[in-house]
Design a protein around this motif. Sequence first.
Motif, PDB file in Angstrom:
ATOM      1  N   GLU A 273      17.258 -13.822  17.363  1.00  0.00           N
ATOM      2  CA  GLU A 273      17.303 -13.729  18.546  1.00  0.00           C
ATOM      3  C   GLU A 273      17.197 -12.039  19.143  1.00  0.00           C
ATOM      4  O   GLU A 273      16.176 -11.224  19.943  1.00  0.00           O
ATOM      5  N   VAL A 274      18.556 -11.574  19.146  1.00  0.00           N
ATOM      6  CA  VAL A 274      18.725  -9.575  19.076  1.00  0.00           C
ATOM      7  C   VAL A 274      17.828  -9.118  17.970  1.00  0.00           C
ATOM      8  O   VAL A 274      17.507  -8.316  18.364  1.00  0.00           O
ATOM      9  N   LEU A 275      17.350  -9.611  16.621  1.00  0.00           N
ATOM     10  CA  LEU A 275      16.559  -8.602  16.226  1.00  0.00           C
ATOM     11  C   LEU A 275      15.750  -9.506  15.415  1.00  0.00           C
ATOM     12  O   LEU A 275      15.146 -10.496  14.725  1.00  0.00           O
ATOM     13  N   PRO A 276      14.597  -9.930  16.424  1.00  0.00           N
ATOM     14  CA  PRO A 276      13.365 -10.731  15.788  1.00  0.00           C
ATOM     15  C   PRO A 276      12.446  -9.610  14.924  1.00  0.00           C
ATOM     16  O   PRO A 276      13.158  -8.597  15.084  1.00  0.00           O
ATOM     17  N   VAL A 277      11.217 -11.046  13.959  1.00  0.00           N
ATOM     18  CA  VAL A 277      10.945 -10.097  13.141  1.00  0.00           C
ATOM     19  C   VAL A 277       9.810  -8.912  14.093  1.00  0.00           C
ATOM     20  O   VAL A 277       8.968  -8.976  14.970  1.00  0.00           O
ATOM     21  N   GLY A 278      10.120  -7.899  13.471  1.00  0.00           N
ATOM     22  CA  GLY A 278       9.246  -6.952  14.195  1.00  0.00           C
ATOM     23  C   GLY A 278       9.942  -5.488  14.737  1.00  0.00           C
ATOM     24  O   GLY A 278       9.144  -4.892  15.496  1.00  0.00           O
ATOM     25  N   TRP A 279      11.446  -6.263  15.390  1.00  0.00           N
ATOM     26  CA  TRP A 279      11.625  -5.015  16.133  1.00  0.00           C
ATOM     27  C   TRP A 279      12.248  -3.524  15.952  1.00  0.00           C
ATOM     28  O   TRP A 279      11.925  -2.901  16.762  1.00  0.00           O
ATOM     29  N   CYS A 280      11.784  -3.026  14.111  1.00  0.00           N
ATOM     30  CA  CYS A 280      11.612  -1.532  13.759  1.00  0.00           C
ATOM     31  C   CYS A 280      10.800  -1.194  14.537  1.00  0.00           C
ATOM     32  O   CYS A 280       9.786  -1.081  14.091  1.00  0.00           O
ATOM     33  N   HIS A 281      11.583  -0.236  14.581  1.00  0.00           N
ATOM     34  CA  HIS A 281      10.153   1.402  15.114  1.00  0.00           C
ATOM     35  C   HIS A 281      10.133   1.746  13.909  1.00  0.00           C
ATOM     36  O   HIS A 281      10.832   2.493  13.086  1.00  0.00           O
ATOM     37  N   GLY A 282       8.555   1.920  13.900  1.00  0.00           N
ATOM     38  CA  GLY A 282       8.025   2.649  12.077  1.00  0.00           C
ATOM     39  C   GLY A 282       7.982   2.447  11.334  1.00  0.00           C
ATOM     40  O   GLY A 282       8.783   1.060  10.482  1.00  0.00           O
ATOM     41  N   ASP A 283       7.781   2.611  10.049  1.00  0.00           N
ATOM     42  CA  ASP A 283       7.011   1.970   8.852  1.00  0.00           C
ATOM     43  C   ASP A 283       8.543   2.106   8.076  1.00  0.00           C
ATOM     44  O   ASP A 283       9.145   3.096   8.257  1.00  0.00           O
ATOM     45  N   ARG A 284       8.920   1.540   6.589  1.00  0.00           N
ATOM     46  CA  ARG A 284       9.937   1.668   6.377  1.00  0.00           C
ATOM     47  C   ARG A 284       9.585   2.956   4.925  1.00  0.00           C
ATOM     48  O   ARG A 284      10.822   3.222   5.025  1.00  0.00           O
ATOM     49  N   TYR A 285       8.360   3.505   4.309  1.00  0.00           N
ATOM     50  CA  TYR A 285       7.836   4.297   3.958  1.00  0.00           C
ATOM     51  C   TYR A 285       7.203   5.024   4.637  1.00  0.00           C
ATOM     52  O   TYR A 285       6.700   4.719   5.530  1.00  0.00           O
ATOM     53  N   SER A 286       7.363   6.460   4.406  1.00  0.00           N
ATOM     54  CA  SER A 286       5.799   7.313   4.668  1.00  0.00           C
ATOM     55  C   SER A 286       4.971   6.898   3.870  1.00  0.00           C
ATOM     56  O   SER A 286       4.881   6.538   2.705  1.00  0.00           O
ATOM     57  N   ARG A 287       3.644   7.710   4.140  1.00  0.00           N
ATOM     58  CA  ARG A 287       2.667   7.511   2.999  1.00  0.00           C
ATOM     59  C   ARG A 287       2.666   7.993   1.674  1.00  0.00           C
ATOM     60  O   ARG A 287       2.278   7.307   0.346  1.00  0.00           O
ATOM     61  N   ALA A 288       3.525   8.450   1.706  1.00  0.00           N
ATOM     62  CA  ALA A 288       4.223   9.278   0.268  1.00  0.00           C
ATOM     63  C   ALA A 288       5.036   8.093  -0.119  1.00  0.00           C
ATOM     64  O   ALA A 288       4.916   8.284  -1.548  1.00  0.00           O
ATOM     65  N   GLN A 289       5.480   8.268  -0.190  1.00  0.00           N
ATOM     66  CA  GLN A 289       7.108   7.057  -0.121  1.00  0.00           C
ATOM     67  C   GLN A 289       6.348   5.915  -0.347  1.00  0.00           C
ATOM     68  O   GLN A 289       7.261   5.149  -1.411  1.00  0.00           O
ATOM     69  N   TRP A 290       5.280   5.609  -0.061  1.00  0.00           N
ATOM     70  CA  TRP A 290       4.416   3.732  -0.063  1.00  0.00           C
ATOM     71  C   TRP A 290       3.615   4.147  -1.223  1.00  0.00           C
ATOM     72  O   TRP A 290       3.202   3.132  -2.143  1.00  0.00           O
ATOM     73  N   VAL A 291       3.824   5.270  -2.384  1.00  0.00           N
ATOM     74  CA  VAL A 291       3.123   5.095  -3.464  1.00  0.00           C
ATOM     75  C   VAL A 291       3.617   4.645  -4.604  1.00  0.00           C
ATOM     76  O   VAL A 291       5.164   4.809  -4.382  1.00  0.00           O
ATOM     77  N   GLY A 292       3.834   3.473  -4.670  1.00  0.00           N
ATOM     78  CA  GLY A 292       4.140   2.670  -6.087  1.00  0.00           C
ATOM     79  C   GLY A 292       4.528   1.727  -5.780  1.00  0.00           C
ATOM     80  O   GLY A 292       3.782   0.448  -6.741  1.00  0.00           O
ATOM     81  N   PRO A 293       4.919   1.482  -4.496  1.00  0.00           N
ATOM     82  CA  PRO A 293       5.841  -0.216  -3.857  1.00  0.00           C
ATOM     83  C   PRO A 293       4.590  -1.271  -4.257  1.00  0.00           C
ATOM     84  O   PRO A 293       2.864  -0.571  -3.675  1.00  0.00           O
ATOM     85  N   GLU A 294       3.504  -1.773  -4.232  1.00  0.00           N
ATOM     86  CA  GLU A 294       2.720  -3.392  -4.233  1.00  0.00           C
ATOM     87  C   GLU A 294       2.412  -3.632  -2.604  1.00  0.00           C
ATOM     88  O   GLU A 294       4.183  -3.617  -2.524  1.00  0.00           O
ATOM     89  N   ASN A 295       1.824  -3.410  -2.364  1.00  0.00           N
ATOM     90  CA  ASN A 295       1.052  -4.212  -0.351  1.00  0.00           C
ATOM     91  C   ASN A 295       0.569  -5.877  -0.793  1.00  0.00           C
ATOM     92  O   ASN A 295       0.371  -4.940  -1.476  1.00  0.00           O
TER      93      ASN A 295
END
Length: 330
Positions: free
Chosen positions: A306-328
């Motif tokens: 309730e305090v931290l519902p799904v989607g509460w966090c502002h910003g993606d977990r990685y930048s575009r460059a940091q996303w290279v490698g992990p599978e979406n």
Amino acid sequence: MKTRMIGQAEVSCLGIGGMSFSDFYGPTTEADSFAVLDLARGVGVTHIDTSNIYGMGRSETSIGAWLAATPGARDAVHIATKAGITSDAAGNRVFDNSLGHMEAQLDQSLTRLGIDHVDLFYVHRYQAEIPVEEVTGTMARLVEKGKCRSIGFSEIAPSTLRRAHGEHAVAAVQSEYSLSTRAPEMGLLQTCAELSVALVAFSPVGRSLLTDSPIPRDRIDGNPFLGQNPRFMEPNYSANLTLLEGFRALAAEFSLTAAGLAVAWGIHKGDHVVSIPGTRTAKHFRELVAGAEAALSAQQMARIEEVLPVGWCHGDRYSRAQWVGPENYC
């Protein structure tokens, strides 16, 4: 302490993420790392999770020095490391899952760790140009050679896990999973449970966001990773700190620190979840241990979300460059 299964090995539900032994989040010393490892052994933490690229081998070297200096430690711990991330001639980050690369890197890791095998060897980043069945076969060869006891993957999709597991038993998948990163609940958490694969959750305290003392602005600016990470850039960073005030208050109500409650939440999300927070201090590690040992009711779990519902966090977990490698996958 509660335990989990990684392949055929029983390990503590709380492990140690070895990235913090390499100055990634701030300067540390071998003595600091030894203090964390000594405390972990004393309270029954048995899983140590590192990589060949953490500090370009420094994390493995520190762990190896601790093993050499601590009689009986090797038989009491479950050691995991990773390989598969490298650089090309121009210095660009690339992935190499070939047998030659993976075996050579594992051999170097074993030398730094001072042991003849690791208990778990992950593909740190899956090289998508190669069928995952072929990569899994490469890892199986290393098991056959006795250089690792089991295999795993880091940051792969549920569909990729199913294909890999059909080729050879996958003991663990490592993925970022925390109250600020809920993507594994969109299939990976469930697939791991179905296949009896451990979900090894890294960054369970949100790279410090889910603690009582998040990394301050001046340290973020000097950190190559966090300084480019959307969640730690303004205005997202300040917005996240404001939203976390209620979580810290709830943790205090539950007689835990924020970090302890974050770890407790993750461990309660499944009996196949292993939490591997990293820390540079024994003091902070005690907070994490308290969380691993805490018992949360269904009502308490609901209050957390309730305090931290799904989607509460502002910003993606990685930048575009940091996303290279992990599978979406969602």
